[in-house]
Write a protein that holds these residues in place. Sequence first.
Motif, PDB file in Angstrom:
ATOM      1  N   PRO A  94       0.806  -1.218   0.000  1.00  0.00           N
ATOM      2  CA  PRO A  94       0.000   0.000   0.000  1.00  0.00           C
ATOM      3  C   PRO A  94       0.838   1.266   0.000  1.00  0.00           C
ATOM      4  CG  PRO A  94      -0.860  -1.565   1.582  1.00  0.00           C
ATOM      5  CD  PRO A  94       0.439  -2.121   1.084  1.00  0.00           C
ATOM      6  N   ARG A 131      -1.394 -12.012  -1.979  1.00  0.00           N
ATOM      7  CA  ARG A 131      -0.314 -11.172  -1.467  1.00  0.00           C
ATOM      8  C   ARG A 131       0.554 -10.636  -2.594  1.00  0.00           C
ATOM      9  NH1 ARG A 131       1.123 -12.045   3.972  1.00  0.00           N
ATOM     10  NH2 ARG A 131       2.876 -10.672   3.557  1.00  0.00           N
ATOM     11  N   ARG A 148      -6.071  -5.326   4.894  1.00  0.00           N
ATOM     12  CA  ARG A 148      -5.201  -6.463   4.623  1.00  0.00           C
ATOM     13  C   ARG A 148      -5.242  -7.465   5.772  1.00  0.00           C
ATOM     14  NH1 ARG A 148       1.279  -5.891   3.657  1.00  0.00           N
ATOM     15  NH2 ARG A 148       1.692  -8.049   3.067  1.00  0.00           N
ATOM     16  N   ALA A 191      -5.789   0.616   3.773  1.00  0.00           N
ATOM     17  CA  ALA A 191      -5.359  -0.577   3.041  1.00  0.00           C
ATOM     18  C   ALA A 191      -4.676  -1.567   3.962  1.00  0.00           C
ATOM     19  CB  ALA A 191      -4.423  -0.169   1.902  1.00  0.00           C
ATOM     20  N   ASP A 192      -3.876  -1.060   4.873  1.00  0.00           N
ATOM     21  CA  ASP A 192      -3.193  -1.947   5.808  1.00  0.00           C
ATOM     22  C   ASP A 192      -4.192  -2.604   6.756  1.00  0.00           C
ATOM     23  OD1 ASP A 192      -0.488  -2.835   6.821  1.00  0.00           O
ATOM     24  OD2 ASP A 192      -1.335  -1.999   8.661  1.00  0.00           O
ATOM     25  N   ALA A 241     -10.402  -6.532  -0.806  1.00  0.00           N
ATOM     26  CA  ALA A 241      -8.991  -6.394  -0.462  1.00  0.00           C
ATOM     27  C   ALA A 241      -8.409  -7.624   0.213  1.00  0.00           C
ATOM     28  CB  ALA A 241      -8.803  -5.174   0.438  1.00  0.00           C
ATOM     29  N   HIS A 242      -9.119  -8.181   1.175  1.00  0.00           N
ATOM     30  CA  HIS A 242      -8.539  -9.266   1.966  1.00  0.00           C
ATOM     31  C   HIS A 242      -8.306 -10.532   1.151  1.00  0.00           C
ATOM     32  CE1 HIS A 242      -7.379 -11.538   5.425  1.00  0.00           C
ATOM     33  NE2 HIS A 242      -8.408 -12.358   5.340  1.00  0.00           N
ATOM     34  N   ILE A 269      -1.649  -7.609  -4.105  1.00  0.00           N
ATOM     35  CA  ILE A 269      -2.494  -6.778  -3.259  1.00  0.00           C
ATOM     36  C   ILE A 269      -2.044  -5.322  -3.227  1.00  0.00           C
ATOM     37  CG2 ILE A 269      -1.258  -7.113  -1.067  1.00  0.00           C
ATOM     38  CD1 ILE A 269      -4.035  -7.491   0.223  1.00  0.00           C
ATOM     39  N   PHE A 270      -2.982  -4.458  -3.302  1.00  0.00           N
ATOM     40  CA  PHE A 270      -2.786  -3.024  -3.127  1.00  0.00           C
ATOM     41  C   PHE A 270      -1.789  -2.421  -4.114  1.00  0.00           C
ATOM     42  CE2 PHE A 270      -5.495  -3.407   0.230  1.00  0.00           C
ATOM     43  CZ  PHE A 270      -5.001  -4.088   1.329  1.00  0.00           C
TER      44      PHE A 270
END
Length: 323
Positions: A129, A311, A270, A266-267, A306-307, A314-315
């Motif tokens: 992110p 990985r 996640r 975003a964090d 998002a989740h 992501i973002f």
Amino acid sequence: MLSEAPDVLSEVLKLIRLRGDHVFHGELSTGAEVTFSPGPAIFLHLRTGELAVSQRDGEAVLLHPGDFVLLPHADGHTIRANAGAKARQCFDADVSSGSRGTAQTFRWAAGDDVAGSFLAGAFYFDGAPLRSLLTGLPGLIHLTCDKSMEPAWLGAISHFLDVESRAPSPGASLMISRLIDLLVIRTLRMWVSKQGNRTDWLSGLTDERIGRALNAMHQAPNEAWTVKSLADIAVMSRSTFSERFTAVVGLPPLRYLARWRLTVAADLLRAGTLKVVDVAYAAGYGSEAAFSRAFKAQFGYPPSDAHRISRGSIFRARSSELV
């Protein structure tokens, strides 16, 4: 450097969460050149001799004993001896095959002599992110640290990395990862303190008044900040603050705030422990709908997805600016 600046840097680095446990020792002979393909970020601490490091299509930076180099963007680079001469032999580096927590030694040789030796390591910025914020970092950070002027922290961390990697014991992988964290963070702090003519959020850390506003935004992103309230913290008029912030950071204050809020959100998403509506309010948005629109505009998909996104992808922020 102002007292608030490390707080802002810490807030950013907390979200980045470095991952690294791979250390290796390298030696180059005279006339040798070794190329590292794009992959993890790399740091290099020159122990003996002289070597030149260059990014792809970039100018070579000559290193002397004690010098330290950080290559955060993982775009690939080349290390060579005898920067002004044509390489007699070229190698492709493969430093990813070693076991975790155990150092390898590589000798890239065009002859029997050793032109330079170094300790190096690989790591990842586990916090995509922040990719848009990390663009403020150059592709190569060079700390000139000859043996007589080498900072105590650099010598100490490098020494313990060497010890842990050469004689690994239980917990060595974790210890190496933590030492790499310290090494990278201290390098960034030292580099930031020397910046005076950049235009990005990093340069704002060295501007006392702008740094106060940055610190306030980073500490409380969900606060209902206005240009006026931020200007008051900076002890500046509204117009002067807005102009100064934009000139130093490269974005207007509220646009930077929006980017930071989405980064924090975003964090949180996640981790997958909060509902979207809770993240929206934690990030300072008055409604889930407004948050979802801003999030999708920045990252290309809705926060509800998002989740479950892998990985690896992501973002990935779009290159377009926030509106």
